[in-house]
Design a protein around this motif. Structure first.
Motif, PDB file in Angstrom:
ATOM      1  N   LEU A   1      -7.375   0.037  -0.282  1.00 13.45           N
ATOM      2  CA  LEU A   1      -7.156   1.134  -1.041  1.00 13.45           C
ATOM      3  C   LEU A   1      -8.198   1.992  -1.498  1.00 13.45           C
ATOM      4  O   LEU A   1      -8.435   2.997  -1.482  1.00 13.45           O
ATOM      5  N   LYS A   2      -9.154   1.052  -2.338  1.00 12.20           N
ATOM      6  CA  LYS A   2     -10.403   1.501  -2.698  1.00 12.20           C
ATOM      7  C   LYS A   2     -11.249   2.348  -2.029  1.00 12.20           C
ATOM      8  O   LYS A   2     -12.073   3.201  -2.414  1.00 12.20           O
ATOM      9  N   LYS A   3     -11.289   1.754  -0.649  1.00  6.24           N
ATOM     10  CA  LYS A   3     -12.168   2.536   0.190  1.00  6.24           C
ATOM     11  C   LYS A   3     -11.624   3.877   0.811  1.00  6.24           C
ATOM     12  O   LYS A   3     -12.625   4.894   1.412  1.00  6.24           O
ATOM     13  N   ALA A   4     -10.614   3.891   0.636  1.00 10.94           N
ATOM     14  CA  ALA A   4     -10.048   5.240   1.049  1.00 10.94           C
ATOM     15  C   ALA A   4     -10.671   6.211  -0.138  1.00 10.94           C
ATOM     16  O   ALA A   4     -10.782   6.104  -1.146  1.00 10.94           O
ATOM     17  N   ASN A   5     -10.729   7.716   0.356  1.00 13.43           N
ATOM     18  CA  ASN A   5     -11.262   8.536  -0.827  1.00 13.43           C
ATOM     19  C   ASN A   5     -10.103   9.397  -1.355  1.00 13.43           C
ATOM     20  O   ASN A   5     -10.218  10.761  -1.726  1.00 13.43           O
ATOM     21  N   THR A   6      -8.940   8.895  -1.182  1.00 19.79           N
ATOM     22  CA  THR A   6      -7.547   9.337  -1.896  1.00 19.79           C
ATOM     23  C   THR A   6      -7.244  10.711  -1.080  1.00 19.79           C
ATOM     24  O   THR A   6      -6.328  11.647  -1.839  1.00 19.79           O
ATOM     25  N   SER A   7      -7.643  11.352   0.129  1.00 20.56           N
ATOM     26  CA  SER A   7      -7.064  12.324   0.582  1.00 20.56           C
ATOM     27  C   SER A   7      -5.850  11.858   1.533  1.00 20.56           C
ATOM     28  O   SER A   7      -5.600  10.778   1.690  1.00 20.56           O
ATOM     29  N   CYS A   8      -4.767  12.752   1.739  1.00 20.92           N
ATOM     30  CA  CYS A   8      -3.676  12.372   2.419  1.00 20.92           C
ATOM     31  C   CYS A   8      -3.873  11.666   3.593  1.00 20.92           C
ATOM     32  O   CYS A   8      -3.493  10.742   4.097  1.00 20.92           O
ATOM     33  N   LEU A   9      -5.063  12.098   4.560  1.00 25.34           N
ATOM     34  CA  LEU A   9      -5.394  11.482   5.824  1.00 25.34           C
ATOM     35  C   LEU A   9      -5.756  10.004   5.550  1.00 25.34           C
ATOM     36  O   LEU A   9      -5.618   9.242   6.299  1.00 25.34           O
ATOM     37  N   ASP A  10      -6.552   9.776   4.375  1.00 26.21           N
ATOM     38  CA  ASP A  10      -7.146   8.398   4.021  1.00 26.21           C
ATOM     39  C   ASP A  10      -5.911   7.417   4.052  1.00 26.21           C
ATOM     40  O   ASP A  10      -5.800   6.650   4.133  1.00 26.21           O
TER      41      ASP A  10
ATOM     42  N   VAL B   1       4.900   3.825  13.411  1.00 30.92           N
ATOM     43  CA  VAL B   1       5.957   4.324  12.931  1.00 30.92           C
ATOM     44  C   VAL B   1       5.606   4.401  11.266  1.00 30.92           C
ATOM     45  O   VAL B   1       6.051   5.682  10.814  1.00 30.92           O
ATOM     46  N   ALA B   2       5.194   3.741  10.628  1.00 32.53           N
ATOM     47  CA  ALA B   2       4.644   3.908   9.286  1.00 32.53           C
ATOM     48  C   ALA B   2       3.764   5.029   9.098  1.00 32.53           C
ATOM     49  O   ALA B   2       3.869   5.972   8.365  1.00 32.53           O
ATOM     50  N   ARG B   3       2.847   5.123   9.964  1.00 26.34           N
ATOM     51  CA  ARG B   3       1.856   6.231   9.771  1.00 26.34           C
ATOM     52  C   ARG B   3       2.464   7.507   9.962  1.00 26.34           C
ATOM     53  O   ARG B   3       2.248   8.533   9.105  1.00 26.34           O
ATOM     54  N   ARG B   4       3.403   7.541  11.049  1.00 28.98           N
ATOM     55  CA  ARG B   4       4.024   9.059  11.326  1.00 28.98           C
ATOM     56  C   ARG B   4       5.075   9.130  10.354  1.00 28.98           C
ATOM     57  O   ARG B   4       5.308  10.365   9.689  1.00 28.98           O
ATOM     58  N   MET B   5       5.560   7.903   9.699  1.00 27.86           N
ATOM     59  CA  MET B   5       6.524   8.483   8.479  1.00 27.86           C
ATOM     60  C   MET B   5       5.816   9.275   7.318  1.00 27.86           C
ATOM     61  O   MET B   5       6.345  10.071   6.718  1.00 27.86           O
ATOM     62  N   ILE B   6       4.638   8.468   7.055  1.00 28.25           N
ATOM     63  CA  ILE B   6       3.928   9.030   5.712  1.00 28.25           C
ATOM     64  C   ILE B   6       3.453  10.543   6.013  1.00 28.25           C
ATOM     65  O   ILE B   6       3.404  11.484   5.321  1.00 28.25           O
ATOM     66  N   SER B   7       2.809  10.853   7.424  1.00 31.77           N
ATOM     67  CA  SER B   7       1.974  11.894   7.419  1.00 31.77           C
ATOM     68  C   SER B   7       3.055  13.003   7.607  1.00 31.77           C
ATOM     69  O   SER B   7       2.968  13.900   7.063  1.00 31.77           O
ATOM     70  N   ASP B   8       4.143  12.822   8.540  1.00 30.48           N
ATOM     71  CA  ASP B   8       5.326  13.850   8.719  1.00 30.48           C
ATOM     72  C   ASP B   8       5.965  13.946   7.528  1.00 30.48           C
ATOM     73  O   ASP B   8       6.240  15.075   7.224  1.00 30.48           O
ATOM     74  N   GLY B   9       6.207  13.007   6.624  1.00 26.68           N
ATOM     75  CA  GLY B   9       7.119  13.045   5.407  1.00 26.68           C
ATOM     76  C   GLY B   9       6.293  13.892   4.307  1.00 26.68           C
ATOM     77  O   GLY B   9       7.003  14.856   3.667  1.00 26.68           O
ATOM     78  N   ILE B  10       5.127  13.698   4.395  1.00 27.65           N
ATOM     79  CA  ILE B  10       4.216  14.205   3.179  1.00 27.65           C
ATOM     80  C   ILE B  10       4.096  15.736   3.663  1.00 27.65           C
ATOM     81  O   ILE B  10       3.711  16.555   2.815  1.00 27.65           O
ATOM     82  N   LYS B  11       3.727  16.189   4.777  1.00 29.05           N
ATOM     83  CA  LYS B  11       3.614  17.473   5.321  1.00 29.05           C
ATOM     84  C   LYS B  11       4.581  18.353   4.739  1.00 29.05           C
ATOM     85  O   LYS B  11       4.197  19.623   4.327  1.00 29.05           O
ATOM     86  N   GLY B  12       5.684  18.072   4.637  1.00 28.10           N
ATOM     87  CA  GLY B  12       6.967  18.766   3.928  1.00 28.10           C
ATOM     88  C   GLY B  12       6.600  19.221   2.528  1.00 28.10           C
ATOM     89  O   GLY B  12       6.967  20.368   2.030  1.00 28.10           O
ATOM     90  N   PHE B  13       5.361  18.736   1.735  1.00 31.95           N
ATOM     91  CA  PHE B  13       5.164  18.962   0.510  1.00 31.95           C
ATOM     92  C   PHE B  13       3.706  19.586   0.392  1.00 31.95           C
ATOM     93  O   PHE B  13       3.564  19.874  -0.549  1.00 31.95           O
ATOM     94  N   ILE B  14       3.109  19.645   1.304  1.00 33.43           N
ATOM     95  CA  ILE B  14       1.878  20.101   1.370  1.00 33.43           C
ATOM     96  C   ILE B  14       1.669  21.614   1.876  1.00 33.43           C
ATOM     97  O   ILE B  14       2.475  22.015   2.881  1.00 33.43           O
ATOM     98  N   LYS B  15       1.164  22.579   1.017  1.00 33.43           N
ATOM     99  CA  LYS B  15       1.276  24.038   1.351  1.00 33.43           C
ATOM    100  C   LYS B  15       0.216  24.174   2.430  1.00 33.43           C
ATOM    101  O   LYS B  15      -0.729  23.630   2.677  1.00 33.43           O
ATOM    102  N   ASN B  16       0.618  25.041   3.463  1.00 32.48           N
ATOM    103  CA  ASN B  16      -0.145  25.535   4.540  1.00 32.48           C
ATOM    104  C   ASN B  16      -0.930  26.651   4.111  1.00 32.48           C
ATOM    105  O   ASN B  16      -0.483  27.417   3.622  1.00 32.48           O
ATOM    106  N   ASP B  17      -2.286  26.412   4.496  1.00 36.88           N
ATOM    107  CA  ASP B  17      -3.288  27.653   4.068  1.00 36.88           C
ATOM    108  C   ASP B  17      -3.559  28.623   5.298  1.00 36.88           C
ATOM    109  O   ASP B  17      -3.092  28.621   6.222  1.00 36.88           O
TER     110      ASP B  17
END
Length: 191
Positions: A74-83, A175-191
């Motif tokens: 967890l520490k090596k991730a730089n805390t972006s959603c992709l990480d 499946v876990a990766r897709r759950m997180i990325s697809d689920g979080i996309k609903g809360f991220i504003k599109n630029d």
């Protein structure tokens, strides 16, 4: 001289932990004795007691080592959603490296993934990631999103262990990766 003593302590503790892991492959933790561990480690009981007071202390130390590896991922991730999504791959690699240990630990503590420090660490990392993105500012929403995402991901891994590790860990990870990325996309504003 002190450094050599420290090295001997480290080696002895490693031998004891390895002996316990070997015995755990053969029998349930609740029936493992200090005598068995000592014999497998080729040490005497006094040596065991110099390092641990009970079998549960050895188990706790093994658990802490795994949690430390998890924390490092967890520490090596730089805390972006992709990480955070990439961290799921690190979790999978950690599980694969310690599959037998996790399987035994899950029998001993079925809540290993569903409660406790692993879940708390992953939730904190996800919340930091989502806060830093600026897309979720409401604390209640942030808590709900992290609870849902982390519970789902860890639930997948727990289920995989519950079914005797049947099926591919890669599929569970995908499946876990897709759950997180697809689920979080609903809360991220599109630029």
């Amino acid at each position: 001289m002190a450094g050599k003593e420290d090295l001997r302590v480290i080696k002895t503790r490693r031998i004891i932990k390895n002996a316990l892991i070997e015995i755990m492959a053969e029998k349930e933790i609740s029936s493992i004795t200090i005598t068995e561990i000592s014999e497998k480690a080729m040490i005497n009981r006094k040596t065991f007691y110099r390092h641990y007071s009970a079998v549960s202390d050895v188990v706790k130390e093994l658990e802490n080592e795994i949690l430390s590896e998890f924390s490092d991922a967890l520490k090596k991730a730089n805390t972006s959603c992709l990480d955070i999504v990439a961290v799921v791959g690190d979790i999978s690699a950690l599980i694969e490296r310690h599959r037998d240990m996790f399987a035994k630990m899950m029998k001993l503590n079925p809540e290993l993934f569903n409660a406790g420090r692993i879940k708390a660490m992953l939730r904190r990392a996800l919340e930091v990631s989502l806060k830093s993105s600026g897309d979720i500012t409401d604390a209640a929403t942030l808590a709900s999103v992290s609870q849902f995402a982390v519970s789902g991901v860890l639930g997948l891994y727990a289920e995989w262990f519950d079914t005797g590790c049947r099926g591919s860990l890669d599929v569970v990870t995908d499946v876990a990766r897709r759950m997180i990325s697809d689920g979080i996309k609903g809360f991220i504003k599109n630029d």
